[in-house]
Design an enzyme around this catalytic site. Sequence first.
Site, PDB file in Angstrom:
ATOM      1  CB  SER A   1      58.797  17.750  38.844  1.00 37.78           C
ATOM      2  OG  SER A   1      59.063  16.402  38.507  1.00 37.78           O
TER       3      SER A   1
ATOM      4  CE1 TYR B   1      57.874  16.080  44.052  1.00 42.06           C
ATOM      5  CE2 TYR B   1      57.565  15.158  41.861  1.00 42.06           C
ATOM      6  CZ  TYR B   1      58.305  15.915  42.750  1.00 42.06           C
ATOM      7  OH  TYR B   1      59.464  16.520  42.327  1.00 42.06           O
TER       8      TYR B   1
END
Length: 319
Positions: A193, A206
């Site tokens: 990401s 995350y």
Amino acid sequence: MDRQNSKLGNQTAMVKAYGGALVLVDAVVLLLKILYYIGESIYRFFVPLEEKSVAGEIVLITGAGHGIGRELALRYASLGATVVCWDLNPQGNEETVNEIKKLGGTAAHAYQCDVSNREQVRETAERVKQEVGNVTILVNNAGIMPCHAFLDHTPEEIRKIFDINVLAHFWMLQAFLPSMIDKNHGHIVALSSMAGLLGIANLVPYCASKFAVRGLMESLSEELRCTASGRNMNIKFTTIYPYMVDTGLCKKPKIRFPSIMALVPPQEAAAEIIRAQRRDYTEVSIPSIWLSVNTSLRNLPEKSLIQVKDFFDSGVEAC
């Protein structure tokens, strides 16, 4: 004795001079290679590599029951690949396979599996090998993204994030990489990401998990390269860094400039991922410009980088 010492001294000096000359030659060769690959990179910017065929490949996609995973399955099937769909949700997974079949594809298979469970991964992988064949393209797509302030995350939630976003990659690789190595043919695609390249508020666990995926892919690729024993290694690695994708994971996106930083449609993300895989790109962000922007901004002083972040004011709100 003096003559002997003098002779030994001369020999030592000659050895040092020879060693120094070799280092100098190696340095010149290194510089020429760097210049060559810079030139090649510039050329490939304007003339990209052709996209290799995936017809006949067996593509396994985790998290195929919705979002990017579903779009990847549909597109790979349309390109002639045999698609193996894994998801914890059997209903969504079957819907993906049925949609493939409605569009004319027949080589699609659905398997329910909790990828964070190593034993389930091992057992389901064995079924795939027996019923479908050896996976040649593995797309580790499954992931979760709870959005809270760091101190609001429970220990159980943090463990779950790492179980799914990180450890599942290890279990999948242990299950499918050996056959790729045996045949010297395969491709591993991992979704990291943009949050795996820079820290973002309300996404601390995350971000840490996606940074870990980047490290896993880079080190594993290097390990296989170093142990290839002189043969041409034909196992490729591609790490994807998507900006926020409109799949529902991002509950409260915060975007100051929606005209240039809008959420990426999952169809567009899937198309870019497959293009990167078919061109053997090592790293790609979606949109592609953000990887270069991040690399450039990292050369700025820390306070300057903070000012840039504050100016764009993009991220997620706690929910």
